[in-house]
Scaffold this motif. Structure first.
Motif, short mmCIF file in Angstrom:
data_model
loop_
_atom_site.label_atom_id
_atom_site.label_comp_id
_atom_site.label_asym_id
_atom_site.label_seq_id
_atom_site.Cartn_x
_atom_site.Cartn_y
_atom_site.Cartn_z
N ASN A 1 0.85 -1.19 0.00
CA ASN A 1 0.00 0.00 0.00
C ASN A 1 0.89 1.24 0.00
N HIS A 2 1.45 1.55 -1.16
CA HIS A 2 2.45 2.62 -1.28
C HIS A 2 1.88 4.00 -0.99
N HIS A 3 0.63 4.24 -1.34
CA HIS A 3 0.03 5.55 -1.09
C HIS A 3 -0.14 5.79 0.41
N ALA A 4 -0.64 4.79 1.13
CA ALA A 4 -0.80 4.93 2.58
C ALA A 4 0.57 5.10 3.24
N ARG A 5 1.53 4.32 2.80
CA ARG A 5 2.87 4.42 3.37
C ARG A 5 3.45 5.82 3.16
N ALA A 6 3.24 6.39 1.99
CA ALA A 6 3.73 7.75 1.72
C ALA A 6 3.05 8.76 2.64
N LEU A 7 1.75 8.60 2.86
CA LEU A 7 1.03 9.49 3.77
C LEU A 7 1.60 9.39 5.18
N TYR A 8 1.78 8.17 5.67
CA TYR A 8 2.30 7.99 7.03
C TYR A 8 3.72 8.55 7.15
N ASP A 9 4.54 8.33 6.15
CA ASP A 9 5.90 8.90 6.16
C ASP A 9 5.85 10.43 6.21
N PRO B 1 0.54 -17.66 7.15
CA PRO B 1 1.56 -17.67 6.10
C PRO B 1 1.10 -16.98 4.81
N ASP B 2 -0.20 -17.01 4.52
CA ASP B 2 -0.68 -16.41 3.28
C ASP B 2 -1.16 -14.97 3.46
N SER B 3 -0.97 -14.40 4.64
CA SER B 3 -1.40 -13.01 4.85
C SER B 3 -0.38 -12.05 4.24
N ALA B 4 -0.85 -10.86 3.91
CA ALA B 4 0.02 -9.86 3.28
C ALA B 4 1.06 -9.36 4.28
N ALA B 5 2.24 -9.07 3.77
CA ALA B 5 3.29 -8.52 4.62
C ALA B 5 2.92 -7.09 5.02
N GLU B 6 3.16 -6.77 6.27
CA GLU B 6 2.88 -5.45 6.80
C GLU B 6 4.08 -4.93 7.57
N THR B 7 4.15 -3.62 7.70
CA THR B 7 5.20 -2.95 8.46
C THR B 7 4.55 -2.25 9.64
N VAL B 8 5.20 -2.32 10.79
CA VAL B 8 4.77 -1.56 11.97
C VAL B 8 5.42 -0.18 11.88
N MET B 9 4.61 0.85 12.12
CA MET B 9 5.11 2.22 12.11
C MET B 9 4.71 2.90 13.42
#
Length: 165
Positions: A120-128, A143-151
């Motif tokens: 989700n590049h748009h959301a990530r850009a907003l949070y950054d 195992p089949d869930s989408a990778a996520e980053t903690v911010m």
């Protein structure tokens, strides 16, 4: 609290919605037969914010809750950030997140946390842009869930005296 009910014909839509919880690490079987009052009770624990051009017509929404991070009781957790497609890139989600930061700071929180999908590049850009910083990968519930980053976003002490608008 008022009663929550489904409009006629909405049950199939509710079931489709229920299936989507697997994207967030839950499983259909965990939620599909729970009464709507369980969801209403859960929602009552969260603080909700919205922004838009007219009252009653939100273009962006989000909520936050304290006490969800056992490693830091003074970190609020941001959830369910959504901007309507026509409102994206126009500052509505940013306004909602600013109000959440002010409210959380006034409630004694020292930081906010959230998970964002890695694709989700748009959301990530907003949070950054707002000042959230990646602190590592989120645990993958399946195992089949989408990778996520903690911010995380440290809350400026000046926000503790700010008036939510």
């Amino acid at each position: 609290m008022g009663r929550i009910g489904l409009p006629n014909g909405a049950r199939s839509g509710w079931r489709r919605c229920c299936w989507t919880v697997t994207r967030f690490g839950a499983h259909h079987a965990d939620w599909c037969d729970r009464p709507l009052s369980d969801f209403a009770n859960r929602l009552e624990q969260m603080r909700h914010f919205a922004a838009g051009e007219a009252m009653g017509t939100p273009l962006a929404i989000a909520c936050w809750e304290a006490g969800m991070d056992p490693s830091d009781p003074r970190r609020g957790w941001v959830m369910s950030v959504y901007a309507r497609p026509l409102a994206r890139g126009r500052g509505y989600a940013q306004a909602v997140l600013h109000q959440i930061a002010c409210d959380a700071a006034q409630s004694g929180m020292r930081s906010l946390g959230l998970h964002v999908r890695d694709d989700n590049h748009h959301a990530r850009a907003l949070y950054d842009q707002i000042g959230f910083r990646a602190v590592g990968p989120a645990p993958r519930p399946a195992p089949d869930s989408a990778a996520e980053t903690v911010m995380h976003l440290p809350l400026d002490s000046r926000l503790r005296g700010a008036e939510p608008q």
